[in-house]
Design a protein around this motif. Structure first.
Motif, mmCIF file in Angstrom:
data_model
loop_
_atom_site.group_PDB
_atom_site.id
_atom_site.type_symbol
_atom_site.label_atom_id
_atom_site.label_comp_id
_atom_site.label_asym_id
_atom_site.label_seq_id
_atom_site.Cartn_x
_atom_site.Cartn_y
_atom_site.Cartn_z
ATOM 1 N N GLY A 149 57.291 12.228 103.315
ATOM 2 C CA GLY A 149 58.248 13.280 103.649
ATOM 3 C C GLY A 149 57.662 14.238 104.676
ATOM 4 N N HIS A 177 62.142 12.208 106.044
ATOM 5 C CA HIS A 177 61.014 11.347 105.680
ATOM 6 C C HIS A 177 60.887 10.208 106.677
ATOM 7 C CE1 HIS A 177 63.663 8.174 103.995
ATOM 8 N NE2 HIS A 177 64.382 9.165 103.516
ATOM 9 N N THR A 230 57.775 14.633 98.657
ATOM 10 C CA THR A 230 58.556 13.548 99.270
ATOM 11 C C THR A 230 59.643 13.066 98.310
ATOM 12 O OG1 THR A 230 56.690 12.826 100.642
ATOM 13 C CG2 THR A 230 58.431 11.215 100.226
#
Length: 215
Positions: A166, A67, A128
């Protein structure tokens, strides 16, 4: 093993004696050196950031998961141009020719690196969330660590999630150089190892350990 393009002589300083015997060695190196430099292109200049990643191997596919901060120059570049390169690096050290059998020759540098080129996909908030959880669990024991992901307040997680994006990189090409004085005599290698072990440089000492394993 994997269906990737793995050039014998890519645009790297790469000679046959500085290459791994098989792709498993590359993957092991990637698993052990997770803090990468991620490089993209914004249309005018290269952009780069340093991030930890998780390497996932699924059959013939290699993916890198991690990320980045949202609304940064590199995040914007990845949105517009999905072609990226992840650079994995390990310990490295200056090798002085003064310790060679014939010291009136060129000194050099020993190092190991893998360059993974691929296509990046920026992930949704839900994806994410799972990436952050998985990366945190990689370094913090969910059962015992007070900093484990499942010990964090959900409101705290959701607040910080807004600033993070992400990513998933589908690796399409692996290049590498594993340069550890393989082209030198056994006597030279032993002298290099002895010299590196006497330094106060932690990276140099790690190179010495690596060379010992290859003797």
């Amino acid at each position: 093993m994997l269906g990737l393009q793995n050039k014998l002589f890519p645009n790297m300083y790469k000679l046959p004696h500085y290459t791994a015997d098989n792709q498993e060695d590359l993957l092991e190196f990637m698993h052990n050196n997770t803090f990468i430099t991620l490089v993209g292109f914004d249309g005018e200049f290269p952009v780069a950031t340093q991030v930890p990643v998780k390497t996932i191997v699924d059959g013939e596919t290699i993916k890198l998961i991690g990320h980045i901060m949202t609304k940064t120059d590199h995040c914007k570049a990845f949105e517009h141009n999905p072609n990226v390169m992840a650079i994995f690096t390990g310990p490295h050290a200056y090798i002085s020719a003064s310790v060679y059998e014939h010291p009136a020759s060129a000194s050099t540098w020993n190092y190991k690196t893998v360059q993974a080129k691929g296509i990046i996909r920026l992930l949704s908030s839900e994806e994410t969330y799972h990436v952050i959880r998985d990366l945190t669990n990689k370094y913090e024991d969910p059962e015992t660590s007070p900093a484990a992901f499942n010990k964090m307040d959900e409101a705290y997680i959701q607040k910080h999630l807004k600033a993070i994006t992400g990513f998933e990189i589908l690796v399409t090409q692996l290049d590498h150089v594993f340069k550890m004085s393989q082209n030198h005599s056994a006597k030279n290698k032993e002298s290099i190892i002895e010299h590196l072990e006497k330094t106060n440089d932690v990276l140099a000492q790690e190179v010495a350990k690596e060379m010992k394993r290859n003797l």
